[in-house]
Write a protein that holds these residues in place. Structure first.
Motif, PDB file in Angstrom:
ATOM      1  N   VAL A   1      -2.104   8.893  -7.764  1.00 49.14           N
ATOM      2  CA  VAL A   1      -2.866  10.129  -7.793  1.00 49.14           C
ATOM      3  C   VAL A   1      -4.131   9.977  -6.944  1.00 49.14           C
ATOM      4  CG1 VAL A   1      -4.146  11.724  -9.274  1.00 49.14           C
ATOM      5  CG2 VAL A   1      -1.964  10.791 -10.038  1.00 49.14           C
ATOM      6  N   GLY A   2      -4.739   8.793  -6.998  1.00 45.56           N
ATOM      7  CA  GLY A   2      -5.960   8.531  -6.251  1.00 45.56           C
ATOM      8  C   GLY A   2      -5.744   8.248  -4.776  1.00 45.56           C
ATOM      9  N   GLY A   3      -4.505   8.305  -4.308  1.00 41.96           N
ATOM     10  CA  GLY A   3      -4.211   8.047  -2.902  1.00 41.96           C
ATOM     11  C   GLY A   3      -3.189   6.939  -2.732  1.00 41.96           C
ATOM     12  N   ARG A   4      -2.750   6.769  -1.515  1.00 39.75           N
ATOM     13  CA  ARG A   4      -1.737   5.761  -1.190  1.00 39.75           C
ATOM     14  C   ARG A   4      -2.391   4.383  -1.090  1.00 39.75           C
ATOM     15  NH1 ARG A   4       2.166   6.490   4.090  1.00 39.75           N
ATOM     16  NH2 ARG A   4       3.750   4.993   3.464  1.00 39.75           N
ATOM     17  N   HIS A   5      -1.704   3.373  -1.620  1.00 39.39           N
ATOM     18  CA  HIS A   5      -2.193   1.995  -1.583  1.00 39.39           C
ATOM     19  C   HIS A   5      -1.119   1.068  -1.046  1.00 39.39           C
ATOM     20  CE1 HIS A   5      -5.418   3.538  -4.046  1.00 39.39           C
ATOM     21  NE2 HIS A   5      -6.024   2.376  -3.964  1.00 39.39           N
ATOM     22  N   ALA A   6      -1.558  -0.079  -0.558  1.00 43.04           N
ATOM     23  CA  ALA A   6      -0.653  -1.111  -0.070  1.00 43.04           C
ATOM     24  C   ALA A   6      -0.622  -2.248  -1.079  1.00 43.04           C
ATOM     25  CB  ALA A   6      -1.140  -1.639   1.284  1.00 43.04           C
ATOM     26  N   LEU A   7       0.587  -2.754  -1.355  1.00 40.47           N
ATOM     27  CA  LEU A   7       0.745  -3.919  -2.219  1.00 40.47           C
ATOM     28  C   LEU A   7       0.882  -5.119  -1.295  1.00 40.47           C
ATOM     29  CD1 LEU A   7       2.814  -4.289  -5.402  1.00 40.47           C
ATOM     30  CD2 LEU A   7       2.833  -6.083  -3.701  1.00 40.47           C
ATOM     31  N   ILE A   8      -0.056  -6.043  -1.406  1.00 38.45           N
ATOM     32  CA  ILE A   8      -0.073  -7.238  -0.581  1.00 38.45           C
ATOM     33  C   ILE A   8       0.119  -8.441  -1.481  1.00 38.45           C
ATOM     34  CG2 ILE A   8      -1.428  -8.642   1.007  1.00 38.45           C
ATOM     35  CD1 ILE A   8      -2.859  -5.960   1.742  1.00 38.45           C
ATOM     36  N   GLU A   9       1.181  -9.183  -1.208  1.00 41.54           N
ATOM     37  CA  GLU A   9       1.524 -10.370  -1.989  1.00 41.54           C
ATOM     38  C   GLU A   9       0.847 -11.568  -1.342  1.00 41.54           C
ATOM     39  OE1 GLU A   9       5.714 -12.065  -2.429  1.00 41.54           O
ATOM     40  OE2 GLU A   9       5.669 -10.354  -3.802  1.00 41.54           O
ATOM     41  N   ARG A  10       0.051 -12.268  -2.141  1.00 38.07           N
ATOM     42  CA  ARG A  10      -0.598 -13.492  -1.666  1.00 38.07           C
ATOM     43  C   ARG A  10       0.127 -14.674  -2.289  1.00 38.07           C
ATOM     44  NH1 ARG A  10      -6.967 -11.937  -2.126  1.00 38.07           N
ATOM     45  NH2 ARG A  10      -6.549 -12.036  -4.348  1.00 38.07           N
ATOM     46  N   SER A  11      -0.345 -15.874  -2.055  1.00 42.34           N
ATOM     47  CA  SER A  11       0.384 -17.051  -2.544  1.00 42.34           C
ATOM     48  C   SER A  11       0.426 -17.129  -4.068  1.00 42.34           C
ATOM     49  CB  SER A  11      -0.217 -18.327  -1.967  1.00 42.34           C
ATOM     50  OG  SER A  11      -1.581 -18.429  -2.317  1.00 42.34           O
ATOM     51  N   HIS A  12      -0.635 -16.741  -4.761  1.00 42.49           N
ATOM     52  CA  HIS A  12      -0.678 -16.884  -6.218  1.00 42.49           C
ATOM     53  C   HIS A  12      -0.856 -15.570  -6.966  1.00 42.49           C
ATOM     54  CE1 HIS A  12      -0.769 -21.183  -5.746  1.00 42.49           C
ATOM     55  NE2 HIS A  12      -1.792 -21.074  -4.912  1.00 42.49           N
ATOM     56  N   ASP A  13      -1.099 -14.490  -6.243  1.00 44.45           N
ATOM     57  CA  ASP A  13      -1.323 -13.201  -6.885  1.00 44.45           C
ATOM     58  C   ASP A  13      -1.013 -12.090  -5.892  1.00 44.45           C
ATOM     59  OD1 ASP A  13      -3.474 -13.238  -5.128  1.00 44.45           O
ATOM     60  OD2 ASP A  13      -5.014 -13.050  -6.661  1.00 44.45           O
ATOM     61  N   PHE A  14      -1.342 -10.871  -6.272  1.00 47.15           N
ATOM     62  CA  PHE A  14      -1.187  -9.743  -5.370  1.00 47.15           C
ATOM     63  C   PHE A  14      -2.408  -8.850  -5.477  1.00 47.15           C
ATOM     64  CE2 PHE A  14       0.285  -7.963  -9.327  1.00 47.15           C
ATOM     65  CZ  PHE A  14      -0.093  -6.630  -9.286  1.00 47.15           C
ATOM     66  N   VAL A  15      -2.629  -8.048  -4.444  1.00 45.65           N
ATOM     67  CA  VAL A  15      -3.741  -7.100  -4.440  1.00 45.65           C
ATOM     68  C   VAL A  15      -3.209  -5.723  -4.076  1.00 45.65           C
ATOM     69  CG1 VAL A  15      -5.533  -8.787  -3.884  1.00 45.65           C
ATOM     70  CG2 VAL A  15      -4.356  -7.613  -2.039  1.00 45.65           C
ATOM     71  N   LEU A  16      -3.922  -4.711  -4.500  1.00 42.86           N
ATOM     72  CA  LEU A  16      -3.664  -3.330  -4.113  1.00 42.86           C
ATOM     73  C   LEU A  16      -4.892  -2.855  -3.354  1.00 42.86           C
ATOM     74  CD1 LEU A  16      -2.185  -1.950  -7.456  1.00 42.86           C
ATOM     75  CD2 LEU A  16      -0.935  -2.528  -5.375  1.00 42.86           C
ATOM     76  N   VAL A  17      -4.677  -2.409  -2.123  1.00 39.34           N
ATOM     77  CA  VAL A  17      -5.782  -1.965  -1.282  1.00 39.34           C
ATOM     78  C   VAL A  17      -5.442  -0.598  -0.701  1.00 39.34           C
ATOM     79  CG1 VAL A  17      -6.528  -4.307  -0.716  1.00 39.34           C
ATOM     80  CG2 VAL A  17      -4.857  -3.157   0.735  1.00 39.34           C
ATOM     81  N   PRO A  18      -6.449   0.175  -0.310  1.00 36.89           N
ATOM     82  CA  PRO A  18      -6.168   1.486   0.283  1.00 36.89           C
ATOM     83  C   PRO A  18      -5.270   1.372   1.512  1.00 36.89           C
ATOM     84  CG  PRO A  18      -8.488   1.292  -0.258  1.00 36.89           C
ATOM     85  CD  PRO A  18      -7.882  -0.077  -0.448  1.00 36.89           C
ATOM     86  N   TRP A  19      -4.321   2.267   1.609  1.00 36.58           N
ATOM     87  CA  TRP A  19      -3.356   2.303   2.706  1.00 36.58           C
ATOM     88  C   TRP A  19      -4.021   2.851   3.968  1.00 36.58           C
ATOM     89  CZ3 TRP A  19       1.482   0.574   3.395  1.00 36.58           C
ATOM     90  CH2 TRP A  19       2.207   1.075   4.477  1.00 36.58           C
ATOM     91  N   ARG A  20      -3.610   2.328   5.100  1.00 31.25           N
ATOM     92  CA  ARG A  20      -4.025   2.844   6.402  1.00 31.25           C
ATOM     93  C   ARG A  20      -2.769   3.134   7.212  1.00 31.25           C
ATOM     94  NH1 ARG A  20      -7.702   3.844   3.992  1.00 31.25           N
ATOM     95  NH2 ARG A  20      -9.661   2.786   3.868  1.00 31.25           N
ATOM     96  N   PRO A  21      -2.728   4.213   7.982  1.00 29.95           N
ATOM     97  CA  PRO A  21      -1.530   4.560   8.752  1.00 29.95           C
ATOM     98  C   PRO A  21      -1.040   3.434   9.670  1.00 29.95           C
ATOM     99  CG  PRO A  21      -3.056   6.394   8.768  1.00 29.95           C
ATOM    100  CD  PRO A  21      -3.765   5.237   8.111  1.00 29.95           C
ATOM    101  N   VAL A  22      -1.939   2.614  10.174  1.00 29.56           N
ATOM    102  CA  VAL A  22      -1.556   1.528  11.064  1.00 29.56           C
ATOM    103  C   VAL A  22      -0.667   0.488  10.355  1.00 29.56           C
ATOM    104  CG1 VAL A  22      -3.581   0.079  10.633  1.00 29.56           C
ATOM    105  CG2 VAL A  22      -2.452  -0.006  12.860  1.00 29.56           C
ATOM    106  N   MET A  23      -0.656   0.495   9.026  1.00 30.07           N
ATOM    107  CA  MET A  23       0.146  -0.454   8.254  1.00 30.07           C
ATOM    108  C   MET A  23       1.635  -0.106   8.259  1.00 30.07           C
ATOM    109  SD  MET A  23      -2.201  -0.893   4.907  1.00 30.07           S
ATOM    110  CE  MET A  23      -3.320  -2.260   4.770  1.00 30.07           C
ATOM    111  N   GLU A  24       1.963   1.119   8.611  1.00 30.37           N
ATOM    112  CA  GLU A  24       3.348   1.596   8.531  1.00 30.37           C
ATOM    113  C   GLU A  24       4.330   0.641   9.220  1.00 30.37           C
ATOM    114  OE1 GLU A  24       5.630   3.924   6.575  1.00 30.37           O
ATOM    115  OE2 GLU A  24       3.631   4.768   6.838  1.00 30.37           O
ATOM    116  N   ARG A  25       3.978   0.163  10.410  1.00 26.97           N
ATOM    117  CA  ARG A  25       4.867  -0.720  11.175  1.00 26.97           C
ATOM    118  C   ARG A  25       4.755  -2.181  10.757  1.00 26.97           C
ATOM    119  NH1 ARG A  25       2.265   2.331  15.142  1.00 26.97           N
ATOM    120  NH2 ARG A  25       1.152   0.461  15.726  1.00 26.97           N
ATOM    121  N   GLN A  26       3.902  -2.464   9.780  1.00 26.41           N
ATOM    122  CA  GLN A  26       3.656  -3.857   9.387  1.00 26.41           C
ATOM    123  C   GLN A  26       4.350  -4.258   8.087  1.00 26.41           C
ATOM    124  OE1 GLN A  26       2.153  -5.637  11.669  1.00 26.41           O
ATOM    125  NE2 GLN A  26       1.775  -3.772  12.843  1.00 26.41           N
ATOM    126  N   LEU A  27       5.161  -3.379   7.502  1.00 19.71           N
ATOM    127  CA  LEU A  27       5.838  -3.704   6.243  1.00 19.71           C
ATOM    128  C   LEU A  27       6.645  -4.985   6.384  1.00 19.71           C
ATOM    129  CD1 LEU A  27       6.992  -0.209   4.991  1.00 19.71           C
ATOM    130  CD2 LEU A  27       5.369  -1.739   3.894  1.00 19.71           C
TER     131      LEU A  27
END
Length: 128
Positions: free
Chosen positions: A75-101
């Motif tokens: 509801v608050g907007g689109r976010h990116a799920l980024i998996e790190r070595s021991h955890d994950f983060v949710l950060v605001p999505w940017r259109p430039v990320m589309e090709r980086q999945l």
């Protein structure tokens, strides 16, 4: 209707989104941000169970290195799920990320956003 309004008022006060002073409702200036944070933590809890990894909330100045797994509509907007070595983060999505999945990305959390670089960083000797 009066009962419904009274119930809503009571809920807003119990959730600390407003203060009632002399019968008047005073809304918190950061109420929208508080609701966005609640939603982020709720969604993060769901993904923590699904991924069997803890959620790491990035702080300003912190490096974010990991693999861009997916985008999440909230509801608050689109976010990116980024998996790190021991955890994950949710950060605001940017259109430039589309090709980086599925790819590695690197960023530094700032108060006004994140500075991103994509792909693997090359390590090696440095002259200094």
């Amino acid at each position: 209707v009066i009962d419904a309004l009274a119930g809503r008022r009571q809920w807003l006060v119990s959730q600390r989104l407003v203060e009632e002073v002399d019968g008047q409702l005073n809304y918190r200036p950061d109420k929208i941000e508080a609701l966005r944070r609640r939603e982020l933590l709720r969604v993060a809890g769901q993904f923590a169970d699904e991924l069997a990894m803890p959620f790491g909330e990035p702080k300003p100045g912190e490096r974010i290195d990991g693999r861009l797994v997916r985008s999440i509509e909230m509801v608050g907007g689109r976010h990116a799920l980024i998996e790190r070595s021991h955890d994950f983060v949710l950060v605001p999505w940017r259109p430039v990320m589309e090709r980086q999945l599925g790819k590695q990305l690197h960023g530094i959390m700032r108060r006004d956003g994140i500075s991103w670089s994509f792909g693997r960083e090359r390590g090696g000797p440095s002259i200094g």
